[in-house]
Design an enzyme around this catalytic site. Structure first.
Site, mmCIF file in Angstrom:
data_model
loop_
_atom_site.group_PDB
_atom_site.id
_atom_site.type_symbol
_atom_site.label_atom_id
_atom_site.label_comp_id
_atom_site.label_asym_id
_atom_site.label_seq_id
_atom_site.Cartn_x
_atom_site.Cartn_y
_atom_site.Cartn_z
ATOM 1 N N ARG A 187 11.219 37.363 -33.188
ATOM 2 C CA ARG A 187 10.608 36.649 -32.073
ATOM 3 C C ARG A 187 11.562 35.674 -31.397
ATOM 4 O O ARG A 187 11.508 35.460 -30.192
ATOM 5 C CB ARG A 187 9.418 35.877 -32.650
ATOM 6 C CG ARG A 187 8.271 35.776 -31.786
ATOM 7 C CD ARG A 187 7.309 34.765 -32.320
ATOM 8 N NE ARG A 187 7.099 33.801 -31.267
ATOM 9 C CZ ARG A 187 6.292 34.003 -30.252
ATOM 10 N NH1 ARG A 187 5.600 35.094 -30.156
ATOM 11 N NH2 ARG A 187 6.180 33.093 -29.306
ATOM 12 N N ASP A 204 2.655 37.809 -34.516
ATOM 13 C CA ASP A 204 3.275 38.244 -35.759
ATOM 14 C C ASP A 204 2.454 37.786 -36.939
ATOM 15 O O ASP A 204 1.337 37.293 -36.773
ATOM 16 C CB ASP A 204 4.749 37.822 -35.849
ATOM 17 C CG ASP A 204 4.935 36.330 -35.903
ATOM 18 O OD1 ASP A 204 3.965 35.626 -36.201
ATOM 19 O OD2 ASP A 204 6.057 35.881 -35.663
ATOM 20 N N LYS A 262 18.669 28.458 -39.975
ATOM 21 C CA LYS A 262 18.294 29.645 -39.188
ATOM 22 C C LYS A 262 17.752 29.237 -37.819
ATOM 23 O O LYS A 262 18.156 29.777 -36.793
ATOM 24 C CB LYS A 262 17.209 30.441 -39.937
ATOM 25 C CG LYS A 262 16.529 31.481 -39.085
ATOM 26 C CD LYS A 262 15.456 32.233 -39.841
ATOM 27 C CE LYS A 262 14.086 31.600 -39.801
ATOM 28 N NZ LYS A 262 13.344 31.767 -38.543
ATOM 29 N N ASN A 263 16.852 28.258 -37.825
ATOM 30 C CA ASN A 263 16.179 27.926 -36.572
ATOM 31 C C ASN A 263 17.048 27.103 -35.624
ATOM 32 O O ASN A 263 16.619 26.763 -34.521
ATOM 33 C CB ASN A 263 14.842 27.243 -36.854
ATOM 34 C CG ASN A 263 13.844 28.243 -37.436
ATOM 35 O OD1 ASN A 263 14.073 29.457 -37.359
ATOM 36 N ND2 ASN A 263 12.769 27.745 -38.020
ATOM 37 N N ASP A 281 6.836 25.288 -41.972
ATOM 38 C CA ASP A 281 7.699 26.250 -42.682
ATOM 39 C C ASP A 281 7.870 25.918 -44.160
ATOM 40 O O ASP A 281 8.497 26.682 -44.896
ATOM 41 C CB ASP A 281 9.080 26.333 -42.004
ATOM 42 C CG ASP A 281 8.995 26.926 -40.612
ATOM 43 O OD1 ASP A 281 7.961 27.533 -40.299
ATOM 44 O OD2 ASP A 281 9.969 26.783 -39.845
HETATM 45 N N1 EPU Z 1 2.716 27.723 -28.473
HETATM 46 C C1 EPU Z 1 1.927 28.096 -27.431
HETATM 47 N N2 EPU Z 1 2.541 28.444 -26.257
HETATM 48 C C2 EPU Z 1 3.883 28.441 -26.117
HETATM 49 C C3 EPU Z 1 4.691 28.057 -27.209
HETATM 50 C C4 EPU Z 1 4.063 27.695 -28.389
HETATM 51 O O1 EPU Z 1 0.705 28.127 -27.519
HETATM 52 O O2 EPU Z 1 4.383 28.770 -25.005
HETATM 53 C C5 EPU Z 1 2.061 27.326 -29.747
HETATM 54 C C6 EPU Z 1 2.347 28.301 -30.880
HETATM 55 O O3 EPU Z 1 1.464 29.405 -30.866
HETATM 56 C C7 EPU Z 1 2.194 27.427 -32.097
HETATM 57 C C8 EPU Z 1 2.692 26.076 -31.617
HETATM 58 O O4 EPU Z 1 2.630 26.112 -30.195
HETATM 59 O O5 EPU Z 1 0.861 27.311 -32.446
HETATM 60 C C9 EPU Z 1 4.101 25.716 -32.066
HETATM 61 O O6 EPU Z 1 5.003 26.717 -31.704
HETATM 62 P P1 EPU Z 1 6.554 26.403 -31.438
HETATM 63 O O7 EPU Z 1 6.855 26.880 -30.062
HETATM 64 O O8 EPU Z 1 6.849 24.997 -31.764
HETATM 65 O O9 EPU Z 1 7.241 27.343 -32.506
HETATM 66 P P2 EPU Z 1 8.371 28.420 -32.264
HETATM 67 O O10 EPU Z 1 9.443 27.884 -31.396
HETATM 68 O O11 EPU Z 1 7.749 29.717 -31.917
HETATM 69 C C10 EPU Z 1 9.839 27.587 -34.267
HETATM 70 C C11 EPU Z 1 10.412 28.193 -35.503
HETATM 71 C C12 EPU Z 1 9.318 28.462 -36.511
HETATM 72 C C13 EPU Z 1 8.623 27.149 -36.828
HETATM 73 C C14 EPU Z 1 8.095 26.503 -35.530
HETATM 74 C C15 EPU Z 1 7.487 25.143 -35.748
HETATM 75 C C16 EPU Z 1 12.320 29.389 -34.681
HETATM 76 C C17 EPU Z 1 12.981 30.685 -34.480
HETATM 77 N N3 EPU Z 1 11.090 29.429 -35.174
HETATM 78 O O12 EPU Z 1 8.929 28.553 -33.744
HETATM 79 O O13 EPU Z 1 9.943 28.970 -37.683
HETATM 80 O O14 EPU Z 1 7.555 27.378 -37.704
HETATM 81 O O15 EPU Z 1 9.182 26.363 -34.593
HETATM 82 O O16 EPU Z 1 8.379 24.287 -36.332
HETATM 83 O O17 EPU Z 1 12.891 28.337 -34.423
HETATM 84 C C18 EPU Z 1 10.136 30.181 -39.676
HETATM 85 O O18 EPU Z 1 11.325 29.837 -39.697
HETATM 86 O O19 EPU Z 1 9.568 30.728 -40.661
HETATM 87 C C19 EPU Z 1 9.358 29.927 -38.468
HETATM 88 C C20 EPU Z 1 8.215 30.524 -38.208
#
Ligand code: EPU
Length: 419
Positions: free
Chosen positions: A94, A118, A22-23, A307
């Site tokens: 998101r 979320d 998915k990701n 995850d």
């Molecule tokens: N963060 C910030 N500022 C930003 C971006 C991130 O503070 O501009 C913080 C977030 O709040 C969090 C941390 O950095 O505390 C990590 O966030 P990251 O950006 O790495 O996560 P994401 O891209 O929002 C993706 C996956 C998530 C997975 C995370 C970590 C997708 C669609 N989502 O989220 O997947 O947990 O990486 O590996 O790729 C899931 O599949 O259930 C899921 C939540």
């Protein structure tokens, strides 16, 4: 309303194949925006998030057909696209934010609704915004939308991320591939899904080095071409099956995944007492005793993935001994332990730590999934609870798991969906 009904007690045995991640697939879909023409993505899971992303891209002007039996997605991207991603779709998913980079770099403008927080936490976008600004875009927040402009195109820059954010790395990457000059992302995310998107972008003609390391260097090109690309397997779904094998004292062979993406979770599975055999296209987990509890600290890849945290808390809930689980990514991801407690689990949380004291047996109850992984964790707990557990909030599970209940049943579980 749909619920998943699970009656505990069965030993899960057999073979299960995971589909594409998915990701990864959602970002691969967004990346097709970078090249006019028709791209094909294969190994696409039939999950709700793919449907939402396809709808979002159709509204931008793409023509998309999803052949579910063949697990392939054909995306035709015209020369001109709309550049607005509406709130009604972004609020459902998101990951919609991943169209921001491709739209602004290709069309010089993007309006993407702010997704907000979320169920798993507040989830900022500051690194995405700062990254795009460094590449020369103006980015403002107006009336609930992120409005980005770069009429004269983007230029390369060196960007240091405070945290190796998956989403920010992807936004910067997809914007930088069509920017003029060289971009360096320092402290970039190293997840296998980042490597997957870098591979696809390279096949499209992008110049990228360092994918899978903390420093990614991108030399912008003028134009990218459409491609056919296969999505990597879903390591989180694969890890969920590994936990299911341990919890049910089962014997599950998982295919469609490169086991090297799961080094840390599989080493925890071994610590819990299971035998793990690495195979060519996956792995096999065999378990014959009650699991031993295992401490876990979630971290960016190659650390233990957040995850899989709820599924491994569920595993610890019936393990021998006590375990400490530390969540370092999403502050609200422990919300689901209240639901797990309804099944008789003993979990105490304090900030980003959870102490789980294993109990011999869980006892069935109605529970509510608050996000995809919490949902998976609760279904796993239901597999080892006495009696019949009803898991509500199935729409969350559908966002990330293809045919979850059918696969459980094929492994011998007593489970069904009830509409
Ligand atoms: N963060 C910030 N500022 C930003 C971006 C991130 O503070 O501009 C913080 C977030 O709040 C969090 C941390 O950095 O505390 C990590 O966030 P990251 O950006 O790495 O996560 P994401 O891209 O929002 C993706 C996956 C998530 C997975 C995370 C970590 C997708 C669609 N989502 O989220 O997947 O947990 O990486 O590996 O790729 C899931 O599949 O259930 C899921 C939540």
């Amino acid at each position: 309303m749909t619920v998943i009904s699970v009656t505990g007690g069965a030993r899960l045995e057999g073979l299960v194949r995971v589909t594409g991640a998915k990701n990864s697939v959602l970002k691969l879909m967004a990346a097709t925006i970078l090249a006019p023409g028709t791209s094909t993505i294969t190994n696409v899971p039939a999950i709700l998030d793919v449907t939402i992303m396809a709808e979002l891209m159709r509204r931008l002007g793409c023509d998309i057909s999803h052949d579910e039996p063949k697990q392939s997605l054909t995306i035709s991207v015209p020369e001109k696209l709309e550049h607005r991603a509406d709130y009604d779709l972004v609020r459902q998913m998101r990951a919609s934010i991943c169209v921001l980079g491709p739209l602004v770099t290709r069309f010089g403008a993007a309006d993407v609704a702010l997704p907000g927080g979320d169920a798993i936490g507040s989830r900022g976008l500051d690194y995405h915004i700062e990254g795009l600004k460094k590449l020369g875009a103006t980015v403002k927040s107006e009336h609930g939308y992120l409005v980005a402009h770069a009429e004269n195109g983007l230029h390369g820059a060196t960007i240091h991320l405070d945290f190796p954010s998956v989403g920010a790395t992807e936004t910067i990457l997809m914007a930088a591939v069509l920017a003029s000059g060289v971009t360096v992302i320092d402290n970039a995310a190293r997840e296998p899904e980042i490597v997957d998107i870098c591979n696809m972008l390279s096949e499209m003609g992008a110049q990228i080095s360092g994918a899978g390391t903390s420093v990614i260097e991108i030399t912008g090109v003028k134009k990218l071409n459409p491609v056919t690309h296969q999505t990597i397997g879903d390591r989180i779904v694969a890890g969920t099956w590994a936990a299911a094998a341990v919890m049910t004292k089962g014997d599950i062979t998982v295919t469609g995944i490169d086991a090297k993406y799961l080094e840390m979770p599989l080493s925890k599975i071994r610590d819990a007492g299971a035998t793990v055999d690495i195979e060519k296209d996956g792995f096999r987990v065999t378990m014959n005793s009650r699991p031993k509890s295992v401490d876990i600290v979630t971290l960016p890849y190659p650390g233990f993935p957040t995850d899989l945290q709820p599924q491994f808390i569920a595993m610890n809930a019936i393990a021998e001994g006590a375990a400490m689980v530390t969540e370092n990514l999403f502050e609200a991801r422990f919300r689901f332990v209240q639901e797990l407690a309804r099944l008789g689990a003993s979990v105490k949380t304090d900030g980003h730590h959870a102490l789980i004291r294993g109990v011999e047996k869980l006892s069935s109850a109605p529970v509510e999934a608050t996000d995809i992984r919490a949902g998976a964790g609760l279904v796993l707990a239901g597999l080892v609870a006495d009696g019949n557990t009803l898991v509500h909030g199935v729409e969350h599970i559908d966002r990330g798991y293809t045919d979850f209940v059918d696969q459980l049943v094929s492994l011998g579980a007593d489970a069904k969906r009830i509409d």
